[in-house]
Design a protein around this motif. Structure first.
Motif, PDB file in Angstrom:
ATOM      1  N   GLU A 401       0.816  -1.209   0.000  1.00  0.00           N
ATOM      2  CA  GLU A 401       0.000   0.000   0.000  1.00  0.00           C
ATOM      3  C   GLU A 401       0.853   1.264   0.000  1.00  0.00           C
ATOM      4  O   GLU A 401       0.335   2.364  -0.159  1.00  0.00           O
ATOM      5  N   THR A 402       2.157   1.108   0.193  1.00  0.00           N
ATOM      6  CA  THR A 402       3.026   2.283   0.313  1.00  0.00           C
ATOM      7  C   THR A 402       4.129   2.335  -0.725  1.00  0.00           C
ATOM      8  O   THR A 402       4.592   3.421  -1.084  1.00  0.00           O
ATOM      9  N   ASP A 403       4.577   1.189  -1.224  1.00  0.00           N
ATOM     10  CA  ASP A 403       5.741   1.168  -2.116  1.00  0.00           C
ATOM     11  C   ASP A 403       5.325   1.218  -3.581  1.00  0.00           C
ATOM     12  O   ASP A 403       4.493   0.423  -4.033  1.00  0.00           O
ATOM     13  N   ASP A 404       5.919   2.163  -4.326  1.00  0.00           N
ATOM     14  CA  ASP A 404       5.715   2.220  -5.776  1.00  0.00           C
ATOM     15  C   ASP A 404       6.604   1.215  -6.490  1.00  0.00           C
ATOM     16  O   ASP A 404       6.275   0.751  -7.575  1.00  0.00           O
ATOM     17  N   TYR A 405       7.736   0.902  -5.894  1.00  0.00           N
ATOM     18  CA  TYR A 405       8.640  -0.076  -6.474  1.00  0.00           C
ATOM     19  C   TYR A 405       9.341  -0.843  -5.362  1.00  0.00           C
ATOM     20  O   TYR A 405       9.476  -0.376  -4.230  1.00  0.00           O
ATOM     21  N   VAL A 406       9.762  -2.060  -5.711  1.00  0.00           N
ATOM     22  CA  VAL A 406      10.451  -2.937  -4.757  1.00  0.00           C
ATOM     23  C   VAL A 406      11.652  -3.535  -5.463  1.00  0.00           C
ATOM     24  O   VAL A 406      11.551  -3.977  -6.613  1.00  0.00           O
ATOM     25  N   ILE A 407      12.797  -3.545  -4.779  1.00  0.00           N
ATOM     26  CA  ILE A 407      14.013  -4.166  -5.309  1.00  0.00           C
ATOM     27  C   ILE A 407      14.152  -5.548  -4.675  1.00  0.00           C
ATOM     28  O   ILE A 407      14.063  -5.694  -3.457  1.00  0.00           O
ATOM     29  N   TYR A 408      14.377  -6.517  -5.481  1.00  0.00           N
ATOM     30  CA  TYR A 408      14.406  -7.905  -5.029  1.00  0.00           C
ATOM     31  C   TYR A 408      15.522  -8.145  -4.018  1.00  0.00           C
ATOM     32  O   TYR A 408      16.638  -7.640  -4.158  1.00  0.00           O
ATOM     33  N   ASP A 409      15.183  -8.932  -2.981  1.00  0.00           N
ATOM     34  CA  ASP A 409      16.200  -9.435  -2.053  1.00  0.00           C
ATOM     35  C   ASP A 409      15.826 -10.859  -1.667  1.00  0.00           C
ATOM     36  O   ASP A 409      14.798 -11.390  -2.093  1.00  0.00           O
ATOM     37  N   GLU A 410      16.639 -11.476  -0.832  1.00  0.00           N
ATOM     38  CA  GLU A 410      16.433 -12.890  -0.508  1.00  0.00           C
ATOM     39  C   GLU A 410      15.153 -13.133   0.276  1.00  0.00           C
ATOM     40  O   GLU A 410      14.569 -14.218   0.213  1.00  0.00           O
ATOM     41  N   THR A 411      14.702 -12.141   1.037  1.00  0.00           N
ATOM     42  CA  THR A 411      13.455 -12.331   1.787  1.00  0.00           C
ATOM     43  C   THR A 411      12.271 -12.481   0.833  1.00  0.00           C
ATOM     44  O   THR A 411      11.339 -13.245   1.108  1.00  0.00           O
ATOM     45  N   ILE A 412      12.327 -11.753  -0.275  1.00  0.00           N
ATOM     46  CA  ILE A 412      11.260 -11.889  -1.274  1.00  0.00           C
ATOM     47  C   ILE A 412      11.297 -13.285  -1.876  1.00  0.00           C
ATOM     48  O   ILE A 412      10.258 -13.916  -2.090  1.00  0.00           O
ATOM     49  N   GLY A 413      12.503 -13.783  -2.142  1.00  0.00           N
ATOM     50  CA  GLY A 413      12.630 -15.125  -2.688  1.00  0.00           C
ATOM     51  C   GLY A 413      12.097 -16.176  -1.740  1.00  0.00           C
ATOM     52  O   GLY A 413      11.398 -17.113  -2.147  1.00  0.00           O
ATOM     53  N   ALA A 414      12.405 -16.023  -0.447  1.00  0.00           N
ATOM     54  CA  ALA A 414      11.911 -16.977   0.547  1.00  0.00           C
ATOM     55  C   ALA A 414      10.391 -16.922   0.636  1.00  0.00           C
ATOM     56  O   ALA A 414       9.708 -17.953   0.733  1.00  0.00           O
ATOM     57  N   ALA A 415       9.836 -15.697   0.611  1.00  0.00           N
ATOM     58  CA  ALA A 415       8.386 -15.542   0.670  1.00  0.00           C
ATOM     59  C   ALA A 415       7.726 -16.159  -0.551  1.00  0.00           C
ATOM     60  O   ALA A 415       6.640 -16.745  -0.461  1.00  0.00           O
ATOM     61  N   ALA A 416       8.393 -16.024  -1.713  1.00  0.00           N
ATOM     62  CA  ALA A 416       7.837 -16.600  -2.933  1.00  0.00           C
ATOM     63  C   ALA A 416       7.801 -18.120  -2.855  1.00  0.00           C
ATOM     64  O   ALA A 416       6.833 -18.757  -3.295  1.00  0.00           O
ATOM     65  N   LYS A 417       8.849 -18.703  -2.293  1.00  0.00           N
ATOM     66  CA  LYS A 417       8.863 -20.162  -2.140  1.00  0.00           C
ATOM     67  C   LYS A 417       7.750 -20.616  -1.202  1.00  0.00           C
ATOM     68  O   LYS A 417       7.084 -21.625  -1.448  1.00  0.00           O
ATOM     69  N   GLU A 418       7.563 -19.849  -0.117  1.00  0.00           N
ATOM     70  CA  GLU A 418       6.494 -20.176   0.820  1.00  0.00           C
ATOM     71  C   GLU A 418       5.140 -20.028   0.143  1.00  0.00           C
ATOM     72  O   GLU A 418       4.226 -20.840   0.347  1.00  0.00           O
ATOM     73  N   ARG A 419       5.019 -18.980  -0.683  1.00  0.00           N
ATOM     74  CA  ARG A 419       3.768 -18.754  -1.407  1.00  0.00           C
ATOM     75  C   ARG A 419       3.498 -19.912  -2.373  1.00  0.00           C
ATOM     76  O   ARG A 419       2.359 -20.399  -2.468  1.00  0.00           O
ATOM     77  N   ASN A 420       4.522 -20.348  -3.087  1.00  0.00           N
ATOM     78  CA  ASN A 420       4.350 -21.469  -4.011  1.00  0.00           C
ATOM     79  C   ASN A 420       3.896 -22.725  -3.280  1.00  0.00           C
ATOM     80  O   ASN A 420       3.029 -23.464  -3.754  1.00  0.00           O
ATOM     81  N   ARG A 421       4.516 -22.951  -2.120  1.00  0.00           N
ATOM     82  CA  ARG A 421       4.135 -24.111  -1.308  1.00  0.00           C
ATOM     83  C   ARG A 421       2.679 -23.993  -0.865  1.00  0.00           C
ATOM     84  O   ARG A 421       1.913 -24.979  -0.879  1.00  0.00           O
ATOM     85  N   PHE A 422       2.296 -22.769  -0.491  1.00  0.00           N
ATOM     86  CA  PHE A 422       0.939 -22.522  -0.038  1.00  0.00           C
ATOM     87  C   PHE A 422      -0.053 -22.770  -1.169  1.00  0.00           C
ATOM     88  O   PHE A 422      -1.131 -23.348  -0.950  1.00  0.00           O
ATOM     89  N   GLU A 423       0.309 -22.354  -2.382  1.00  0.00           N
ATOM     90  CA  GLU A 423      -0.582 -22.553  -3.527  1.00  0.00           C
ATOM     91  C   GLU A 423      -0.767 -24.038  -3.822  1.00  0.00           C
ATOM     92  O   GLU A 423      -1.879 -24.474  -4.154  1.00  0.00           O
ATOM     93  N   VAL A 424       0.311 -24.812  -3.710  1.00  0.00           N
ATOM     94  CA  VAL A 424       0.205 -26.256  -3.925  1.00  0.00           C
ATOM     95  C   VAL A 424      -0.724 -26.878  -2.895  1.00  0.00           C
ATOM     96  O   VAL A 424      -1.575 -27.727  -3.218  1.00  0.00           O
ATOM     97  N   GLU A 425      -0.609 -26.429  -1.633  1.00  0.00           N
ATOM     98  CA  GLU A 425      -1.453 -26.984  -0.578  1.00  0.00           C
ATOM     99  C   GLU A 425      -2.916 -26.583  -0.771  1.00  0.00           C
ATOM    100  O   GLU A 425      -3.825 -27.365  -0.456  1.00  0.00           O
ATOM    101  N   ILE A 426      -3.153 -25.370  -1.291  1.00  0.00           N
ATOM    102  CA  ILE A 426      -4.530 -24.959  -1.581  1.00  0.00           C
ATOM    103  C   ILE A 426      -5.134 -25.857  -2.648  1.00  0.00           C
ATOM    104  O   ILE A 426      -6.289 -26.298  -2.535  1.00  0.00           O
TER     105      ILE A 426
END
Length: 689
Positions: A401-426
């Motif tokens: 809600e606040t950021d116009d742009y985001v620069i990738y870091d490892e936390t985003i990658g970890a969150a993406a992996k968790e998100r992918n896992r979550f999507e598979v479980e859904i």
């Protein structure tokens, strides 16, 4: 011709006098007039003419091919330029009879100063048919044939080759547009004795592309090494091939590179990119669908073109701008890895894109979500993975809600992996129908009885415990599986209503329907299936849709709502007052219930005017009023005093499983009768009188 009796005429009075006394056929061809100007007796005999006068009267342009005419013009030009002499085998056609002879051609200056051509037959014996035909074919062919000496000088060229040579004195090395092509040719010949490749050549008409075939041979005259060149003009083919390649690599709307280049043929636009430092900037236009729906697709296309135009301002040499499709773009910056410089770049791009877009239909202010990632040459990250990282950063910016742009870091990658896992479980939870339905009672304030309930989805995860809808529903909407989940909810609620109906309990149950689920092509089909199999009155099933579901194609919305009502379902508007609260939308459809959003109840007494307005609107269109999120006896008292019809919230009960739900309803009704309620939020008993 009797030379002995020929009168002697001074040479100065007859330029052709000496030639007339020779027995070898000699004549002068006037190139401009396309006729013979002078001829000796032997030439007259060769041309089957009675005398010189009758031969000179012939119009030789009749029946002359364009190739021959062009060749004769070439001769004239070379006579003027360098006093050239040519020896060629020609087939003449005196009175239609073919005669093949070897002729020496040289320049002859006419009395008026024009350049003509003197033709001297050096051998007039009959030629073998194959020899005559070969000479004729070489004369007329469009294939360029030339013989170059070892020093690069031109030893021979047929008319087609002469027509494209930039000058008669050009050497082979001077013909190549790309300087490295000539050494390449020499190298291939030295290894293989021949060479073939497509190259660009300087010609009399400019630069043209040729399929060039060169073979080493010996000059039949001098016996020295020479090079026979055969060239085919492929300029049109090269142009069409280049155009096809360009179109295959470009987005037809914006002219940017397209998805196929970025994803499949990246090396064509970024050769060696993976060995360099680079930065990917990934763009997505916010609410772009709204532009298409509101102003039309032509306005959407115009917006995309303007976005591409502004993005080009931020692309330098070596950078790449591409449109991936829809409203997604990327910029690949070559060699930019410094974070401060990148932030400045992103700020400049964002500032440029936030300026109004002037269209014919309207002036638009758009928002763009941007993700970026930098890659160092030492990272050795494959291109597809780097592109995915920029994409993930862009989605983080879109959700923020606040950021116009985001620069990738490892936390985003970890969150993406968790998100992918979550999507598979859904997906697994949908396949196994793991979701459960809880019910929250709805109290009628006039009778102090529970007459309805809202069905609320729960996901009992085997490892994470109960996962609230607020966490998994947004993901399900992004995954596009809400219709599948909605089908599960329909089935489970229908089963429970059938059980209660058989037990003599006729509670009404409301089901939340998301906008995407409501607009899905299968939604009506699912509703019709429920109607066919229902073992309870369909009037007990109420569908809660939000105000945003009513916005858009009014004809389609009307058709869906009409079909829902025909099947027997009730209709309620959920979260009223938080969306497009518009009397025109609400009054257009048969809405039986309006549920005031919990945020208004929480803000009482400050929200008093807004709630009164909502209640008045509901009364005007004859809808039942339901207040959600009631948690205190003060809120309940205010709602009762202001003619609210029904309430639900933690003050009555939290959502509970179907098993035990009827018992809880009875307990709530008893407490209401005794003027006491338990507030689970404060864990104490309250007198609501």
């Amino acid at each position: 011709m009797d030379l002995a009796n020929t009168p002697i005429v001074p040479i100065k009075d007859d330029l052709f006098l000496l030639a007339r006394r020779l027995r070898r056929p000699i004549w002068v061809y006037d190139t401009d007039c396309k006729s013979i100007a002078f001829a000796n007796q032997s030439a007259c005999e060769l041309w089957d003419a009675e005398n010189e006068e009758s031969l000179c009267a012939r119009d030789l342009s009749s029946g002359m091919s364009l190739t021959v005419a062009e060749r004769l013009k070439q001769f004239q030009s070379d006579f003027i330029a360098r006093d050239a002499v040519f020896t060629e085998t020609w087939t003449l056609h005196p009175k239609g009879r073919p005669v093949t002879v070897d002729v020496v051609y040289s320049g002859f200056v006419m009395p008026d100063g024009r350049m003509a051509m003197m033709c001297e037959v050096i051998r007039d014996e009959a030629k073998a048919p194959e020899t005559a035909r070969t000479a004729n074919a070489i004369l007329h062919t469009d294939v360029k044939i030339a013989l170059f000496g070892n020093d690069g000088s031109i030893l021979y060229h047929n008319p087609a080759a002469r027509s494209v040579l930039p000058s008669a004195n050009a050497t082979s090395g001077q013909l190549f547009v790309e300087p490295s092509d000539f050494p390449r040719l020499l190298k291939e010949i030295s290894v293989d004795g021949e060479s073939r490749f497509v190259t660009e050549i300087y010609t009399s008409s400019g630069q043209q592309w040729f399929d060039l075939r060169t073979k080493q041979c010996l000059d039949p005259v001098s016996g020295e090494i020479a090079y026979l060149v055969t060239a085919y003009d492929v300029s049109e083919l090269k142009e069409s091939t280049d155009k096809a390649r360009y179109l295959a690599a470009r987005d037809q709307l914006t002219g940017c590179y397209n998805r196929s280049i970025v994803q499949g043929n990246w090396d064509e636009v970024g050769a060696g990119r993976r060995k360099e430092d680079y930065t990917i900037i990934y763009f997505d236009v916010d609410m772009f669908k709204h532009i298409n729906d509101t102003y039309g697709h032509s306005a959407g296309d115009a917006t995309l073109c303007l976005i591409a135009e502004r993005l080009r301002r931020h692309v330098g040499d070596g950078d790449v701008l591409a449109r991936l499709g829809g409203d997604e773009f990327i910029i690949v910056l070559n060699g930019l890895v410094d974070e401060t410089e990148l932030i400045n770049k992103l700020d400049a791009i964002q500032c440029d894109l936030k300026k109004p877009f002037e269209l014919e239909a309207a002036t638009l202010n758009i928002g763009v979500s941007i993700g970026a990632c930098t890659k160092n040459s030492a990272d050795q990250v494959p291109w597809p993975e780097a592109l995915l990282q920029a994409d993930l950063a862009m989605y983080c910016a879109k959700r923020s809600e606040t950021d116009d742009y985001v620069i990738y870091d490892e936390t985003i990658g970890a969150a993406a992996k968790e998100r992918n896992r979550f999507e598979v479980e859904i997906k697994n939870a949908i396949a196994n129908r793991e979701f459960e339905i809880f019910y929250q009672p709805r109290l009628d304030l006039a009778s102090n009885t529970i007459i309805a309930a809202e069905a609320l989805l729960r996901w009992p995860h085997t490892e994470l415990g109960d996962i609230p809808p607020s966490k998994f529903i947004p993901i399900c909407e992004e995954m596009g599986v809400m219709n599948q989940i909605g089908s599960i909810v329909f089935d489970k609620v229908s089963e429970q209503l059938s059980i209660w109906h058989k037990q003599g309990v006729n509670l009404s149950v409301s089901i939340n329907v998301s906008p995407k689920q409501f607009q899905h092509e299968d939604f009506i089909t699912i509703a019709e299936r429920i109607e066919e199999n229902a073992e309870f009155p369909l009037s007990l099933l109420e569908l809660e849709i939000t105000e945003t579901s009513l916005v858009g194609d009014s004809a389609d919305v009307s058709r869906r709502i009409q079909r829902i009502r025909e099947l027997g379902f009730k209709l309620a508007i959920d979260d009223f007052g938080t969306g497009y609260s518009n009397l025109a939308y609400i009054s257009r459809f048969p809405v039986g219930c309006i549920k005031a959003d919990r945020s208004f109840v929480e803000q009482l007494p400050h929200s008093d005017p807004l709630l009164r307005l909502i209640f008045a609107l509901a009364k005007q269109i004859g809808s039942t009023i339901v207040a959600e999120g009631v948690e205190t006896h003060e809120q309940l008292a205010w709602l009762r005093q202001n003619d609210c019809d029904q309430v639900q919230g933690f003050l009555l009960s939290e959502a509970i499983p179907a098993k035990g739900f009827i018992k809880v309803c009875r307990e709530v009704e008893i407490r209401m009768a005794n003027r006491l309620l338990v507030n689970p939020m404060k864990s104490n008993t309250l007198d609501f009188t």
